[in-house]
Design an enzyme around this catalytic site. Structure first.
Site, mmCIF file in Angstrom:
data_model
loop_
_atom_site.group_PDB
_atom_site.id
_atom_site.type_symbol
_atom_site.label_atom_id
_atom_site.label_comp_id
_atom_site.label_asym_id
_atom_site.label_seq_id
_atom_site.Cartn_x
_atom_site.Cartn_y
_atom_site.Cartn_z
ATOM 1 N N HIS C 45 7.929 19.609 59.044
ATOM 2 C CA HIS C 45 8.063 20.746 59.950
ATOM 3 C C HIS C 45 7.211 20.582 61.209
ATOM 4 C CE1 HIS C 45 9.195 24.938 60.673
ATOM 5 N NE2 HIS C 45 8.001 25.048 61.227
ATOM 6 N N HIS C 91 14.183 29.890 60.791
ATOM 7 C CA HIS C 91 13.340 30.474 59.751
ATOM 8 C C HIS C 91 14.150 30.532 58.465
ATOM 9 C CE1 HIS C 91 9.384 32.895 59.682
ATOM 10 N NE2 HIS C 91 9.164 31.662 60.002
#
Ligand SMILES: Nc1ncnc2c1ncn2[C@@H]1O[C@H](COP(=O)(O)OP(=O)(O)O)[C@@H](O)[C@H]1O
Lengths: 84, 225, 575, 84
Positions: C45, C91
């Site tokens: 990430h 998200h």
């Protein structure tokens, strides 16, 4: 002196609470046809200090009327107990 | 004419209100919620938004902002006060208007442009309008469901306090109520957004009719037309 | 000993090779705090270790690009001194666990990226993917996500001007929630996420730090079934009201001459923002965690460094400006703590309770991760599925039409967008329901058009050309609305990159997107990568969501989709 | 058999509760500096019918997990008593 306070604020009888209505609907659609009379209230817990119970009680009552409940649609009641 | 727009923490239509007022050639002052006083204002706007996050109940916390004491005083003396959306919620919480705004019936926020009907033309806010006129105005709210008990409703009707009603009720309001005034008619609360309806490219210009009414009424009264 | 060491770097999510690199960089063993900081910053990430090389295919420069990838958001030149700041972010995983809060905090994060650049956010968009609506769980996810996006954006007063949603069983286990935000800034006021100038003060502002979302490090593989209250990572809860205050305060500081750098705290919290800001400034930082305003008692250094509490920003301020900065935050009832200073050590040094708890070379933790170059293999299904699908001859077109318009992937999206305030701000020229969304630039006749698109079937069936087609769809949408496309942001949602077939598709579709952007002169100014969208039984189709931005000089000339009047002619253009 | 049920749903420890924070701020700004540790929870009341208490209890527990509480961030507890 330190006191614990619990305040319950709920809709007055006769006022339709959209949230209770929606949750009741959801309960029914989940298949629970044996559940009735659902109401939803708000519960506040806090601690308050003050020299006597009476003074504290007056403050709590004031707070309920002014802020925590809207008297047009809501009732409130509270309990106060001394912190051990 | 000079408007004052109160800026609460969490207000978000304050700039839209200022834009609309300026668009109509009037001056506008932003009033900070912590101020205790203001001067030379002819009409106060309590704008839309989510004052204090709308936590607890919409408008419940904002009504205690320091400036509200003066707003109440100003209203009681007959000053013009317009509460739009969150402003309407604040006005009911502070007791300048009767009733209360609760969650929309279907619990969903609703944003749309909807028709409302003018029910009362005796107040400054509908000075240029005719009873039965239909205005198309933006709405955007999650707690716009106007509630009042039967006795209160009778009072509203008796005193001709209902100013706007929805043609197609979007939120569950009693009697399709979209906007009301106090008994004297100087304090207006409404859920639709007249300040967003000032230009055709934005989807509606009917809001202008309400704001212009106030300006014309005020001008006439003060010999400034 | 060796065993427990292996255990601890694995717990931090690191491989043997990565651990060796850390040893080489530090010239010693990392302590648990340092190891977990490496763990989060070297995660996919934060580090892009699987995609960094692939992202180089993208054209990132152009006459209109004021800021390409590498900052909190990209910036395009809107003319007349106007910078158009925009970015998209995913998200996905948080929304799968808790749809309402996951989606809400997704919006919060992308909005902070925009205003950390000094820009006022003026529009939001969202791109959503769920499994089919005939499953109750998918309806629950959709309802929660839409409410989460709506509640957060509505409260901030940023109009949501468009989006898209698709339903397909490949998203059953991995719904996608991508949010895009666009803001405007005067070109000379663009802020950067940089920490430099020895002695300048590091300030942490906004919400108090709690034990939210601490996932890295040892918590990552703690057994979730185990009902141990204290060990469970808690879901981040968004507070849009706090964000609104933060936004307004940051806007007031846009002109402040003492502000050197600004960055929001997102994934990996203080660790990533502090390290990244220092890396951009080629600086060191000395942080004093005792000064961090916290929400909970007895937080450890690791918890403070890894907390993902929302609605926080990191400022680097010249010493003489600190009081002024504090004053602005106090006006908005926000806390601002001086938590450290910029140094020339080239290291992030962390002090807590009077002790040096960690010391890591800035460059190593931000740029030191060994990049991966996984195997590629063309999936067999591609040849198979490329064959023509026979079309049935005898059909009742009325029935077909009815079936089509009732299909969950074609029917009206009003149920979704009516829950978003799309008019706040008095600038929305084209709203949801039109081909693209558009907001005008107040004080000019210009408007910015924007759209998010991705039909995942194209890159699934033919990754390279499919990638191109996704860009082309955005381009056509903007042109149809009357806008000149200027640039894109993108969110690459893919399954596990360690599978050679997945990696092949990833690389090919990126190349396709890059080629299209090159040809159309719409450079890439930033984006986001979300890999590992793969469950036990399903993996998602390659879903590279494109967010494209365009400009029109006179917004009165925007074209809306609706038929305007009876008797007008209808043309079909193209091949 | 008919039972009364009361369910209390509250945030788990450590989870941010912005509403309580905002209300605490309002209470302080009203001048009550003697009030601390405010929490807000939801209270549901309803009636349920079922042949045994165990059956009813299982249904209530189910309902809490599925609908009334969000187990990711909220705790719940309930009490059940027979209607007189
Ligand atoms: N998740 C969403 N949020 C906001 N608007 C949406 C969303 N999904 C779809 N819309 C809007 O609904 C309209 C129709 O969407 P879609 O069917 O995807 O359009 P098209 O296929 O024409 O691009 C568009 O204007 C789009 O902006």
């Amino acid at each position: 002196m330190k006191y614990n306070v619990e305040v319950i604020v709920s809709f007055k009888k006769g006022v339709l609470d959209p949230q209770s209505a929606a949750v009741s609907g959801a309960i029914a659609s989940l298949g629970y046809d044996n559940i009735v009379n659902l109401t939803i209230s708000k519960k506040f817990n806090f601690q308050i200090s003050g020299s006597t119970r009476d003074i504290v009680e007056e403050q709590v009552d004031n707070l309920c009327r002014k802020l925590l409940a809207n008297p047009v649609i809501e009732n409130y009641h509270y309990s106060i107990w001394e912190e051990k | 004419m000079k408007f004052g727009v109160v800026l609460f923490p969490g207000s978000n239509c304050d700039k839209d209100a200022e834009y609309a007022v300026n668009f109509l050639g009037q001056s506008c002052e932003m009033l900070w919620h912590k101020e205790k006083n203001f001067k030379g204002i002819d009409c106060i706007i309590l704008p839309g938004g989510f004052s204090y996050g709308d936590y607890l109940r919409a408008g419940a916390i904002a009504r205690f902002a320091p400036i509200m004491e003066r707003v109440v005083e100003f209203a009681q003396k007959g000053g013009l006060v317009m509460g739009i959306c969150n402003g309407f919620q604040i006005l009911t919480e502070v007791g300048l208007l009767p009733g209360v705004l609760i969650r929309n019936k279907n619990l969903r926020f609703v944003c749309d442009i909807v028709p409302i009907r003018v029910e009362n033309t005796e107040v400054p806010y509908t000075y240029n309008l005719k009873k039965g006129d239909i205005l198309k105005l933006p709405i955007a709210h999650g707690e716009g469901n106007y509630y009042i008990d039967n006795k209160g409703l009778e009072e509203l009707k008796k005193n001709n306090q209902i100013v706007f009603s929805y043609l197609d009720n979007p939120n569950g309001s009693v009697e399709n109520i979209a906007g009301i005034v106090n008994i004297k008619g100087n304090v207006l609360g409404m859920m639709p957004h007249p300040e967003r309806g000032v230009e055709k490219v934005l989807g509606s210009e009917d809001g202008m009719k309400i704001l212009k009414s106030v300006i014309n009424w005020w001008g006439e009264k003060n010999g400034k037309l | 000993m060796a065993n427990s060491r292996e255990e601890s770097y694995k717990l931090a999510g690191l491989t043997e090779e990565e651990y060796q690199k850390i040893l080489a960089d530090l010239k010693r063993e990392p302590n648990p705090l340092e190891l977990s900081m490496y763990g989060v910053l070297w995660s996919e990430h934060c580090s892009y270790k699987h995609t960094k090389k692939l992202l180089k295919y993208f054209p990132t420069e152009g006459e209109k690009v004021l800021q390409g990838p590498g900052e909190n958001a990209g910036v395009l030149d809107g003319g007349d001194d106007i910078g158009i700041v925009f970015k998209i972010e995913s998200h996905n995983h948080p929304s799968a666990v808790e749809p309402y809060q996951g989606a809400a905090t997704g919006v919060g994060g992308i909005v902070r990226d925009i205003f950390s650049m000094g820009a006022r956010p003026v529009a939001l968009l969202n791109s959503l993917r769920f499994g089919s609506l005939n499953k109750q769980r998918n309806r629950y996810l959709l309802t929660g996500v839409v409410k989460g996006i709506g509640d957060y954006g509505n409260c901030l007063g940023i109009p949501d001007v468009g989006g898209e949603v698709y339903f397909h069983s490949c998203y059953d286990e991995n719904p996608l929630v991508n949010a895009m935000c666009l803001g405007l800034v005067s070109v000379d006021k663009i802020k950067k996420g940089i920490a430099q100038g020895i002695g300048n003060v590091v300030m942490l502002v906004g919400a108090a730090t709690g034990r939210d979302g601490i996932k890295g490090a040892s918590f990552a593989s703690a057994n979730l079934e185990e009902d141990n209250e204290n060990k469970r990572p808690s879901v981040q809860v968004g507070d849009p009201f706090m964000e609104k205050l933060l936004l307004e305060a940051c806007m007031e500081l846009v002109d402040n001459p003492y502000v050197v750098g600004v960055q929001d705290l997102g994934a990996a919290g203080l660790t990533s923002s502090a390290c990244e800001m220092a890396a951009r400034g080629k600086s060191g930082l000395e942080l004093n965690l005792d000064k961090v305003h916290v929400r909970e008692e007895n937080m450890s250094a690791m918890e403070i460094m890894l907390s993902e509490s929302q609605e926080r920003m990191l400022y680097v301020v010249k010493p003489q400006g600190v009081e002024e900065v504090k004053k602005v935050f106090a006006k908005w009832d926000l806390q601002a703590s001086e938590i450290g200073k910029v140094t020339d050590s080239g290291k992030i040094e962390i002090y807590y309770k009077g002790k040096l708890e960690g010391s890591i070379p800035t460059e190593s933790i931000v740029d030191g991760v060994p990049l991966r170059d996984p195997l590629r293999k063309k999936p067999a299904y591609i040849e198979e599925k490329a064959k023509d699908i026979p079309i049935k001859e005898k059909v009742n077109y009325n029935d077909v039409l009815k079936t089509l318009i009732a299909d969950e992937n074609i029917c009206s999206r009003k149920w979704i967008y009516s829950q978003y305030d799309y008019m706040v701000g008095n600038n929305t020229i084209l709203r949801p329901g039109d081909t693209v969304g558009a907001v005008r630039i107040q004080g000019t006749t210009k408007a910015i058009g924007m759209t998010v698109d991705c039909n995942p079937l194209y890159p699934y069936l033919e990754p390279y050309h499919g990638g191109m087609m996704v860009v082309l769809e955005s381009y056509r949408n903007l042109v149809a609305g009357g806008f000149k496309p200027l640039g894109i942001t993108n969110c690459l949602n893919y399954p596990n990159p360690e599978d050679p077939e997945n990696y092949y598709v990833l690389e090919q579709s990126i190349k396709g997107i890059a080629k299209a952007c090159q040809e159309l002169n719409t450079p890439v100014t930033g984006g986001n990568v979300s890999l590992y969208n793969q469950g036990v039984n399903t993996k998602i189709y390659p879903t590279p969501v494109i967010g494209m931005v365009g400009l029109i000089e006179d917004y009165h000339r925007c074209v809306t989709t609706a038929f305007k009047g009876e008797g007008e002619l209808v043309y079909l253009v193209g091949e």
